[in-house]
Design a protein around this motif. Structure first.
Motif, PDB file in Angstrom:
ATOM      1  N   ASP A 193       0.831  -1.200   0.000  1.00  0.00           N
ATOM      2  CA  ASP A 193       0.000   0.000   0.000  1.00  0.00           C
ATOM      3  C   ASP A 193       0.867   1.253   0.000  1.00  0.00           C
ATOM      4  O   ASP A 193       0.593   2.211  -0.729  1.00  0.00           O
ATOM      5  CB  ASP A 193      -0.933   0.020   1.218  1.00  0.00           C
ATOM      6  N   GLN A 194       1.908   1.237   0.809  1.00  0.00           N
ATOM      7  CA  GLN A 194       2.825   2.381   0.870  1.00  0.00           C
ATOM      8  C   GLN A 194       3.514   2.569  -0.474  1.00  0.00           C
ATOM      9  O   GLN A 194       3.649   3.699  -0.962  1.00  0.00           O
ATOM     10  CB  GLN A 194       3.852   2.172   1.975  1.00  0.00           C
ATOM     11  N   PHE A 195       3.944   1.484  -1.092  1.00  0.00           N
ATOM     12  CA  PHE A 195       4.559   1.550  -2.420  1.00  0.00           C
ATOM     13  C   PHE A 195       3.613   2.208  -3.419  1.00  0.00           C
ATOM     14  O   PHE A 195       3.997   3.134  -4.144  1.00  0.00           O
ATOM     15  CB  PHE A 195       4.952   0.146  -2.897  1.00  0.00           C
ATOM     16  N   LEU A 196       2.371   1.746  -3.477  1.00  0.00           N
ATOM     17  CA  LEU A 196       1.415   2.299  -4.435  1.00  0.00           C
ATOM     18  C   LEU A 196       1.181   3.787  -4.184  1.00  0.00           C
ATOM     19  O   LEU A 196       1.100   4.576  -5.125  1.00  0.00           O
ATOM     20  CB  LEU A 196       0.090   1.539  -4.367  1.00  0.00           C
ATOM     21  N   GLN A 197       1.116   4.177  -2.932  1.00  0.00           N
ATOM     22  CA  GLN A 197       0.886   5.586  -2.600  1.00  0.00           C
ATOM     23  C   GLN A 197       2.082   6.461  -2.972  1.00  0.00           C
ATOM     24  O   GLN A 197       1.914   7.549  -3.512  1.00  0.00           O
ATOM     25  CB  GLN A 197       0.587   5.726  -1.114  1.00  0.00           C
ATOM     26  N   GLU A 198       3.285   5.988  -2.696  1.00  0.00           N
ATOM     27  CA  GLU A 198       4.483   6.810  -2.886  1.00  0.00           C
ATOM     28  C   GLU A 198       5.063   6.768  -4.291  1.00  0.00           C
ATOM     29  O   GLU A 198       5.730   7.714  -4.705  1.00  0.00           O
ATOM     30  CB  GLU A 198       5.566   6.387  -1.885  1.00  0.00           C
ATOM     31  N   ALA A 199       4.829   5.696  -5.031  1.00  0.00           N
ATOM     32  CA  ALA A 199       5.543   5.524  -6.306  1.00  0.00           C
ATOM     33  C   ALA A 199       4.642   5.454  -7.532  1.00  0.00           C
ATOM     34  O   ALA A 199       5.135   5.330  -8.646  1.00  0.00           O
ATOM     35  CB  ALA A 199       6.415   4.266  -6.238  1.00  0.00           C
ATOM     36  N   THR A 200       3.313   5.519  -7.338  1.00  0.00           N
ATOM     37  CA  THR A 200       2.414   5.439  -8.489  1.00  0.00           C
ATOM     38  C   THR A 200       1.283   6.446  -8.378  1.00  0.00           C
ATOM     39  O   THR A 200       1.001   6.958  -7.296  1.00  0.00           O
ATOM     40  CB  THR A 200       1.781   4.026  -8.629  1.00  0.00           C
ATOM     41  N   TYR A 201       0.674   6.720  -9.501  1.00  0.00           N
ATOM     42  CA  TYR A 201      -0.568   7.500  -9.533  1.00  0.00           C
ATOM     43  C   TYR A 201      -1.421   6.973 -10.676  1.00  0.00           C
ATOM     44  O   TYR A 201      -0.920   6.390 -11.624  1.00  0.00           O
ATOM     45  CB  TYR A 201      -0.292   9.006  -9.676  1.00  0.00           C
ATOM     46  N   ARG A 202      -2.713   7.175 -10.562  1.00  0.00           N
ATOM     47  CA  ARG A 202      -3.651   6.711 -11.597  1.00  0.00           C
ATOM     48  C   ARG A 202      -3.890   7.811 -12.620  1.00  0.00           C
ATOM     49  O   ARG A 202      -4.091   8.959 -12.272  1.00  0.00           O
ATOM     50  CB  ARG A 202      -4.987   6.321 -10.980  1.00  0.00           C
ATOM     51  N   GLU A 203      -3.872   7.412 -13.869  1.00  0.00           N
ATOM     52  CA  GLU A 203      -4.207   8.322 -14.956  1.00  0.00           C
ATOM     53  C   GLU A 203      -5.154   7.566 -15.877  1.00  0.00           C
ATOM     54  O   GLU A 203      -4.728   6.860 -16.797  1.00  0.00           O
ATOM     55  CB  GLU A 203      -2.956   8.773 -15.700  1.00  0.00           C
ATOM     56  N   GLN A 204      -6.424   7.697 -15.622  1.00  0.00           N
ATOM     57  CA  GLN A 204      -7.437   6.940 -16.345  1.00  0.00           C
ATOM     58  C   GLN A 204      -7.536   7.323 -17.816  1.00  0.00           C
ATOM     59  O   GLN A 204      -7.900   6.503 -18.651  1.00  0.00           O
ATOM     60  CB  GLN A 204      -8.815   7.116 -15.680  1.00  0.00           C
ATOM     61  N   GLU A 205      -7.225   8.573 -18.148  1.00  0.00           N
ATOM     62  CA  GLU A 205      -7.369   9.034 -19.533  1.00  0.00           C
ATOM     63  C   GLU A 205      -6.304   8.455 -20.460  1.00  0.00           C
ATOM     64  O   GLU A 205      -6.450   8.486 -21.660  1.00  0.00           O
ATOM     65  CB  GLU A 205      -7.308  10.566 -19.600  1.00  0.00           C
TER      66      GLU A 205
END
Length: 89
Positions: free
Chosen positions: A13-25
């Motif tokens: 969870d920490q990895f996803l929060q710190e190293a990724t972001y969602r870009e749906q477009e």
């Protein structure tokens, strides 16, 4: 055993929060090798011990779906890009 599983999953969870972001477009998303590579880079820069690839994918199945639209961000992204492209250094 449950405590160990909670620790492993909270790391993801920490990895996803710190190293990724969602870009749906965007049609572009992290693929398998890049996604796991970003995770190992995040572990390196955040001083965490990486879990096995099997454990990583099991955890990601519960957190992100196919076509997840995840993109890289932060120090782990820079580390991954530099270590996976030695000509850039």
């Amino acid at each position: 055993m449950l405590k160990r599983a909670i620790i492993a999953y909270s790391q993801f969870d920490q990895f996803l929060q710190e190293a990724t972001y969602r870009e749906q477009e965007s049609d572009s998303t992290l693929d398998g090798d890049s996604f796991y590579g970003l995770y190992t880079s995040w572990c390196s820069v955040s001083h965490n011990t990486p879990r096995t690839e099997h454990t990583f994918w099991a955890a990601m199945r519960h957190r992100v779906g196919s076509g997840h639209g995840l993109r890289m961000k932060g120090p782990a992204a820079a580390n991954y890009i530099l270590t996976s492209n030695p000509a850039l250094v």
